[in-house]
Design an enzyme around this catalytic site. Structure first.
Site, PDB file in Angstrom:
ATOM      1  N   HIS A   1       0.841  -1.200   0.000  1.00  0.00           N
ATOM      2  CA  HIS A   1       0.000   0.000   0.000  1.00  0.00           C
ATOM      3  C   HIS A   1       0.869   1.240   0.000  1.00  0.00           C
ATOM      4  CE1 HIS A   1       0.890   0.853   4.249  1.00  0.00           C
ATOM      5  NE2 HIS A   1       0.783  -0.452   4.441  1.00  0.00           N
TER       6      HIS A   1
ATOM      7  N   CYS B   1       3.191  -4.378   6.835  1.00  0.00           N
ATOM      8  CA  CYS B   1       3.023  -4.455   5.381  1.00  0.00           C
ATOM      9  C   CYS B   1       4.269  -3.902   4.700  1.00  0.00           C
ATOM     10  CB  CYS B   1       1.816  -3.630   4.945  1.00  0.00           C
ATOM     11  SG  CYS B   1       0.276  -4.130   5.739  1.00  0.00           S
TER      12      CYS B   1
END
Length: 169
Positions: A10, A18
């Site tokens: 992202h 992440c």
């Protein structure tokens, strides 16, 4: 104990586990995914490196605490540079192995590596590339160290001249 094979990607440059990056960089990956899926692929592979794995960059970062990990990443980069095909990636002994054939044995990210073999048509040119790169890295490190010593000597000479000029006054 994880392989990194199911990371979320992202933008927004913040993360809690992440793989975050700028919105623009995430957009490039999303565009690759869109095109791959439109073309009928069910998955796609991306390699992410902290920098291009050139001898000059490896020499530049020689003292970094992450160097052992980056050398492991460079091996995968070298496989790609030699074959022009994304390498098959496995994980064992808490490190990546590339284009490894272990027969029926399984790779365990935190366990010892099983016996494996890298095909000779990959292993031989990769070893040659690594030997050439190692020589280039050593030369670049020596050149940087020589420049640092010369700069320190120059700085010391200027300081000595300045001190001598002050002493004369």
């Amino acid at each position: 104990g994880r392989t990194g094979s199911h990371l979320m990607v992202h933008g927004a440059c913040s993360s809690a586990g992440c793989y975050s990056m700028t919105d623009e960089s995430a957009g490039e990956i999303f565009a690759l995914a869109r095109d791959a899926f439109k073309g009928g692929q069910r998955s796609f592979q991306i390699q992410a490196f902290p920098f291009r794995m050139t001898p000059q960059n490896m020499a530049k970062h020689q003292g970094d605490a992450n160097m052992a990990f980056w050398e492991n990443l460079k091996l995968g980069s070298d496989h790609f540079e030699v074959t022009h095909i994304p390498p098959k990636v496995d994980v064992c002994d808490k490190r990546y192995v590339f284009d490894a054939n272990a027969g029926n044995a399984r790779f365990n990210p935190t366990g010892a590596c099983p016996r494996y073999k890298v095909p000779g048509d990959i292993a031989t040119p990769v070893a040659a590339k690594q030997a050439a790169d190692d020589a280039a890295i050593a030369a670049a490190v020596t050149k940087a160290e020589t420049r640092a010593v010369e700069a320190a000597a120059e700085k010391q000479q200027l300081a000595d001249e300045e001190a001598a000029a002050v002493a004369k006054k």
